[in-house]
Write a protein that holds these residues in place. Structure first.
Motif, PDB file in Angstrom:
ATOM      1  N   ALA A 182       0.763  -1.274   0.019  1.00  0.00           N
ATOM      2  CA  ALA A 182       0.207   0.096   0.063  1.00  0.00           C
ATOM      3  C   ALA A 182       0.887   1.411  -0.005  1.00  0.00           C
ATOM      4  CB  ALA A 182      -0.874  -0.172   1.146  1.00  0.00           C
ATOM      5  N   PHE A 183       1.717   1.209   0.760  1.00  0.00           N
ATOM      6  CA  PHE A 183       2.917   2.390   0.792  1.00  0.00           C
ATOM      7  C   PHE A 183       3.567   2.650  -0.818  1.00  0.00           C
ATOM      8  CE2 PHE A 183       7.447   3.410   1.174  1.00  0.00           C
ATOM      9  CZ  PHE A 183       7.436   4.466   1.364  1.00  0.00           C
ATOM     10  N   GLN A 184       3.889   1.587  -1.215  1.00  0.00           N
ATOM     11  CA  GLN A 184       4.684   1.491  -2.387  1.00  0.00           C
ATOM     12  C   GLN A 184       3.684   2.191  -3.508  1.00  0.00           C
ATOM     13  OE1 GLN A 184       7.693   1.751  -3.061  1.00  0.00           O
ATOM     14  NE2 GLN A 184       8.699   0.231  -2.094  1.00  0.00           N
ATOM     15  N   GLU A 185       2.382   2.079  -3.356  1.00  0.00           N
ATOM     16  CA  GLU A 185       1.408   2.346  -4.235  1.00  0.00           C
ATOM     17  C   GLU A 185       0.798   3.655  -3.944  1.00  0.00           C
ATOM     18  OE1 GLU A 185      -1.605  -0.832  -4.362  1.00  0.00           O
ATOM     19  OE2 GLU A 185      -0.584  -1.794  -6.273  1.00  0.00           O
ATOM     20  N   GLY A 186       1.812   4.553  -3.237  1.00  0.00           N
ATOM     21  CA  GLY A 186       1.098   5.918  -2.738  1.00  0.00           C
ATOM     22  C   GLY A 186       0.063   6.148  -1.949  1.00  0.00           C
ATOM     23  N   LYS A 187      -0.071   5.147  -1.124  1.00  0.00           N
ATOM     24  CA  LYS A 187      -1.291   5.145   0.013  1.00  0.00           C
ATOM     25  C   LYS A 187      -0.687   5.260   1.293  1.00  0.00           C
ATOM     26  CE  LYS A 187      -4.155   2.667  -3.142  1.00  0.00           C
ATOM     27  NZ  LYS A 187      -4.767   1.404  -3.552  1.00  0.00           N
ATOM     28  N   PRO A 188       0.201   6.149   1.913  1.00  0.00           N
ATOM     29  CA  PRO A 188       0.736   6.268   3.177  1.00  0.00           C
ATOM     30  C   PRO A 188      -0.093   6.112   4.300  1.00  0.00           C
ATOM     31  CG  PRO A 188       0.927   8.375   2.274  1.00  0.00           C
ATOM     32  CD  PRO A 188       0.194   7.356   1.226  1.00  0.00           C
ATOM     33  N   GLU A 189      -1.228   6.564   4.098  1.00  0.00           N
ATOM     34  CA  GLU A 189      -2.428   6.531   5.332  1.00  0.00           C
ATOM     35  C   GLU A 189      -2.765   5.298   5.674  1.00  0.00           C
ATOM     36  OE1 GLU A 189      -2.685   8.789   2.691  1.00  0.00           O
ATOM     37  OE2 GLU A 189      -2.294  10.526   3.762  1.00  0.00           O
ATOM     38  N   GLU A 190      -3.228   4.480   4.354  1.00  0.00           N
ATOM     39  CA  GLU A 190      -3.687   3.018   4.633  1.00  0.00           C
ATOM     40  C   GLU A 190      -2.686   2.126   4.977  1.00  0.00           C
ATOM     41  OE1 GLU A 190      -5.151  -0.210   1.260  1.00  0.00           O
ATOM     42  OE2 GLU A 190      -5.404   1.795   0.882  1.00  0.00           O
ATOM     43  N   GLY A 219       9.179   4.071   9.067  1.00  0.00           N
ATOM     44  CA  GLY A 219      10.414   5.003   8.699  1.00  0.00           C
ATOM     45  C   GLY A 219      10.190   5.582   7.354  1.00  0.00           C
ATOM     46  N   ARG A 220      10.029   4.534   6.547  1.00  0.00           N
ATOM     47  CA  ARG A 220       9.951   5.000   5.142  1.00  0.00           C
ATOM     48  C   ARG A 220       8.740   5.751   4.671  1.00  0.00           C
ATOM     49  NH1 ARG A 220      12.311   1.920   1.001  1.00  0.00           N
ATOM     50  NH2 ARG A 220      11.257   3.351  -0.175  1.00  0.00           N
ATOM     51  N   ILE A 221       7.540   5.660   5.517  1.00  0.00           N
ATOM     52  CA  ILE A 221       6.319   6.425   5.378  1.00  0.00           C
ATOM     53  C   ILE A 221       6.716   7.829   5.638  1.00  0.00           C
ATOM     54  CG2 ILE A 221       4.173   6.968   6.311  1.00  0.00           C
ATOM     55  CD1 ILE A 221       3.691   3.845   6.266  1.00  0.00           C
ATOM     56  N   ARG A 234      12.225   6.040  13.788  1.00  0.00           N
ATOM     57  CA  ARG A 234      11.677   4.660  13.244  1.00  0.00           C
ATOM     58  C   ARG A 234      12.795   3.929  12.833  1.00  0.00           C
ATOM     59  NH1 ARG A 234       6.648   3.631  15.312  1.00  0.00           N
ATOM     60  NH2 ARG A 234       5.180   5.496  14.629  1.00  0.00           N
ATOM     61  N   PHE A 235      13.671   4.418  12.022  1.00  0.00           N
ATOM     62  CA  PHE A 235      14.604   3.414  11.608  1.00  0.00           C
ATOM     63  C   PHE A 235      15.660   3.107  12.748  1.00  0.00           C
ATOM     64  CE2 PHE A 235      14.502   5.899   7.616  1.00  0.00           C
ATOM     65  CZ  PHE A 235      13.656   4.911   6.995  1.00  0.00           C
ATOM     66  N   GLY A 236      15.887   3.591  13.607  1.00  0.00           N
ATOM     67  CA  GLY A 236      16.833   3.437  15.014  1.00  0.00           C
ATOM     68  C   GLY A 236      15.925   2.358  15.845  1.00  0.00           C
ATOM     69  N   LYS A 237      14.613   2.562  15.771  1.00  0.00           N
ATOM     70  CA  LYS A 237      13.984   1.356  16.364  1.00  0.00           C
ATOM     71  C   LYS A 237      13.963  -0.014  16.018  1.00  0.00           C
ATOM     72  CE  LYS A 237       9.158   0.522  18.537  1.00  0.00           C
ATOM     73  NZ  LYS A 237       7.924   0.920  18.669  1.00  0.00           N
ATOM     74  N   ASN A 251      18.682  -7.265   7.564  1.00  0.00           N
ATOM     75  CA  ASN A 251      17.861  -6.161   7.760  1.00  0.00           C
ATOM     76  C   ASN A 251      18.337  -5.063   8.190  1.00  0.00           C
ATOM     77  OD1 ASN A 251      15.881  -7.912   6.473  1.00  0.00           O
ATOM     78  ND2 ASN A 251      14.341  -7.584   7.875  1.00  0.00           N
ATOM     79  N   LEU A 252      19.176  -5.335   9.137  1.00  0.00           N
ATOM     80  CA  LEU A 252      20.229  -4.310   9.674  1.00  0.00           C
ATOM     81  C   LEU A 252      20.621  -3.266   8.445  1.00  0.00           C
ATOM     82  CD1 LEU A 252      21.995  -5.886  12.667  1.00  0.00           C
ATOM     83  CD2 LEU A 252      20.474  -4.141  12.862  1.00  0.00           C
ATOM     84  N   ALA A 253      21.356  -3.965   7.570  1.00  0.00           N
ATOM     85  CA  ALA A 253      21.840  -3.259   6.426  1.00  0.00           C
ATOM     86  C   ALA A 253      20.993  -2.104   5.932  1.00  0.00           C
ATOM     87  CB  ALA A 253      22.421  -4.109   5.528  1.00  0.00           C
ATOM     88  N   ARG A 254      19.657  -2.620   5.672  1.00  0.00           N
ATOM     89  CA  ARG A 254      18.448  -1.998   5.002  1.00  0.00           C
ATOM     90  C   ARG A 254      18.397  -0.737   5.823  1.00  0.00           C
ATOM     91  NH1 ARG A 254      13.289  -4.992   4.530  1.00  0.00           N
ATOM     92  NH2 ARG A 254      13.163  -4.585   6.627  1.00  0.00           N
ATOM     93  N   SER A 255      18.472  -1.011   7.220  1.00  0.00           N
ATOM     94  CA  SER A 255      18.070   0.295   8.051  1.00  0.00           C
ATOM     95  C   SER A 255      19.305   1.217   7.904  1.00  0.00           C
ATOM     96  CB  SER A 255      17.972  -0.089   9.407  1.00  0.00           C
ATOM     97  OG  SER A 255      16.625  -1.007   9.645  1.00  0.00           O
ATOM     98  N   TYR A 256      20.678   0.828   7.856  1.00  0.00           N
ATOM     99  CA  TYR A 256      21.863   1.836   7.649  1.00  0.00           C
ATOM    100  C   TYR A 256      21.445   2.461   6.515  1.00  0.00           C
ATOM    101  CZ  TYR A 256      23.714  -0.366  11.749  1.00  0.00           C
ATOM    102  OH  TYR A 256      24.281  -0.669  12.925  1.00  0.00           O
ATOM    103  N   VAL A 257      21.277   1.930   5.184  1.00  0.00           N
ATOM    104  CA  VAL A 257      21.032   2.446   3.996  1.00  0.00           C
ATOM    105  C   VAL A 257      19.903   3.574   4.340  1.00  0.00           C
ATOM    106  CG1 VAL A 257      20.345   2.220   1.507  1.00  0.00           C
ATOM    107  CG2 VAL A 257      21.783   0.682   2.514  1.00  0.00           C
ATOM    108  N   ASN A 258      18.773   3.374   4.770  1.00  0.00           N
ATOM    109  CA  ASN A 258      17.689   4.133   5.121  1.00  0.00           C
ATOM    110  C   ASN A 258      18.180   5.414   5.780  1.00  0.00           C
ATOM    111  OD1 ASN A 258      15.598   2.989   3.399  1.00  0.00           O
ATOM    112  ND2 ASN A 258      14.915   1.628   5.272  1.00  0.00           N
TER     113      ASN A 258
END
Length: 552
Positions: A182-190, A219-221, A234-237, A251-258
């Motif tokens: 849903a986020f990737q489709e541009g629906k952050p609230e949903e 965090g991405r939202i 959020r990314f720290g959490k 997945n730690l690596a993904r958070s560091y990139v974010n």
């Protein structure tokens, strides 16, 4: 469910492995599986139910137990010649294990083929838990390929089946992926609502991996909405959650990139603020500007710190991804490095990072990564053109190379259902077409219109700002040929001579500026007008920042 196992102890082991997955009792499941070393050592085609054991092992490895190599080693004991003697349930779980290994190798099309076999046997299998997981894993494969609409159908079916089996916690895990789509489709609230529902169910579990994924999605939202401080929190959490399960979790690596990307955005914001303040200070008497020097110094130190920290986070991410041989993750690291170098004007290094990312994507036929790499490479070539940097051994002008990269990126993006990626590619091509007025401006306008339709107007992040830049450049360029033709026939549309002069200046000044090596002073001297007017026209068309005004 009736398992084809004769030994009651063996049956109990399998039941506990299944139930702990369903209830998301992760630590208990890890401890239970660790105690089954003798069973895993004996796991082979001669043992009834061994295929089922291997299938549950694959599910637990996916959650974080051990490495995929463990599943690969056990799979080697099941050659093709022995499979026709397996029970149907053993065979189905065996294909699930093969799919898990393929996913770990980023071979998502091959993995989906294994799961398709399982799903084709749905009516023949009483074990519906494995059918639910097969749907879920299929959705994950499609999501990684950027096929969001296709993925959503499988994930929804997986969740509905899990709920019918009365596995609400397993369904909540699947709900997280629905929120991400849903986020990737541009629906952050949903997306936020879906994630909140899943989080409330999983709070009573120790599924730190999924809870970390929820925080990462939040965090991405926040990042998409421009709430950078909230995104960092959020990314720290997310990092805290992942670390509770495994300090070396992928997945730690993904958070560091974010986090690195957010700090890049903060650095760009700060740099733009410094440029604006510098422009204002030039208009003030020196005695009024002097007291602000200490503040400026602190801001520049903060800018340097943000960029330094971004590089450090990326180095951590690269190290983690390297241990997993993760092409997509490593490619994203290189792309983020590339943009940081691009911000610093280190164009050759930025180009090198883009080339490496494209190669990594090509090795796994990863269209998403390849599209992202081409968009970066387009941005680098565009910067070379604007700064009049020699294209090197290439005979093609950098503006043409930029367009070629953007067109390939757009073609790759269109093979996915990733609206945002397609929009970014449209914007990249539109901006590249605006580099040289000899290019087709009608095509640039089509790119602008297509991107506008694809992007959510409520999300004014960096991609939206790039779209606004494209809008400004198109407004500045106008339909030059049509305007000149109308003027030659005396068609001025009720405009005054002063207005016509201004419009003519907006056409001529950018072209002369490029011919004069992008030097404001040279343009002013050639046209015998004030440098101030040259800078104003160039800034109005998005061709010159305040910082460039000072430099040129």
């Amino acid at each position: 469910m009736t398992l084809p196992i004769q030994d009651s102890t063996y049956t109990q082991v399998l039941r506990e492995l299944r139930d702990n997955v369903a209830s998301r009792q992760i630590r208990k499941g890890f401890e239970h599986l660790s105690a089954q070393s003798p069973l895993l050592a004996a796991c082979g085609p001669q043992q009834p139910g061994a295929g089922v054991l291997l299938g549950y092992l694959a599910q637990w490895v996916d959650i974080g137990f051990g490495q995929p190599e463990l599943v690969r080693q056990v799979l080697a004991r099941f050659p093709s010649s022995c499979r026709e003697a397996l029970s149907l349930l053993d065979y189905v779980h065996l294909r699930m294990a093969e799919g898990l290994v393929a996913m770990s190798e980023e071979e998502y099309a091959r993995a989906a083929e294994h799961f398709a076999v399982v799903l084709a046997l749905d009516n023949e299998i009483q074990d519906k838990q494995v059918i639910s997981i097969a749907n879920f894993w299929t959705g994950r494969c499609l999501r990684r390929q950027g096929r969001y609409h296709d993925a959503l159908g499988y994930v929804a079916k997986a969740r509905e089946l899990a709920l019918r089996l009365q596995y609400p916690k397993m369904a909540a895990v699947m709900r997280v992926l629905e929120g991400w789509i849903a986020f990737q489709e541009g629906k952050p609230e949903e997306a936020a609502k879906i994630l909140g529902d899943a989080e409330s169910v999983l709070l009573e579990t120790d599924d730190h991996l999924t809870r970390g994924n929820i925080s990462s999605a939040y965090g991405r939202i926040a990042r998409r909405l421009g709430n950078y401080d909230q995104a960092l929190t959020r990314f720290g959490k997310a990092i805290d959650e992942y670390s509770k399960r495994d300090p070396h979790n992928r997945n730690l690596a993904r958070s560091y990139v974010n986090i690195a990307f957010v700090k890049r955005m903060l650095a760009l914001q700060l740099r733009d603020k410094l440029d604006r303040e510098a422009a204002r200070s030039r208009k003030k008497p020196a005695r009024e500007a002097a007291p602000a020097q200490s503040t400026k110094m602190k801001a520049r130190e903060q800018l340097a710190r943000l960029r330094s920290e971004a590089f450090q986070h990326l180095e951590k991410a690269r190290e983690i991804y390297a241990s997993f041989a993760d092409h997509r993750g490593t490619g994203n690291v290189h792309i983020t490095f590339g943009y940081l170098f691009l911000d610093d004007g280190e164009l050759d290094r930025a180009a090198g990072e883009g080339a490496i990312a494209f190669q990594l994507g090509d090795e796994k036929q990863d269209g998403v990564l390849k599209a992202r790499a081409r968009i970066l490479q387009c941005a680098v070539e565009s910067s070379k053109f604007e700064e009049q940097v020699d294209g090197g051994s290439s005979e093609a002008p950098t503006s043409q190379v930029a367009c070629e990269f953007a067109r390939e990126g757009l073609q790759l993006a269109k093979q996915t259902q990733n609206r945002r990626l397609i929009a970014k590619a449209h914007i990249a091509l539109g901006l590249a077409l605006c580099l040289d007025f000899a290019e087709d401006m009608d095509e640039a306008r089509r790119c602008c219109n297509d991107a506008t339709v694809l992007l959510n107007p409520t999300s004014h992040d960096y991609v939206w700002r790039e779209l606004q830049l494209l809008h400004r450049k198109l407004r500045g360029s106008g339909n030059i040929n049509a305007a000149l033709r109308d003027w030659s026939h005396g068609l001025v549309g009720g405009k005054t001579f002063q207005q016509l002069s201004e419009e003519f200046a907006s056409i001529v000044i950018p072209k002369v500026w490029r011919h004069e090596g992008c030097k404001v002073a040279h343009v002013a001297q050639r046209l015998r007008i004030s440098p101030k007017k040259v800078r104003r026209v160039l800034r109005d068309q998005g061709l010159l920042t305040d910082a460039q005004s000072r430099e040129r």
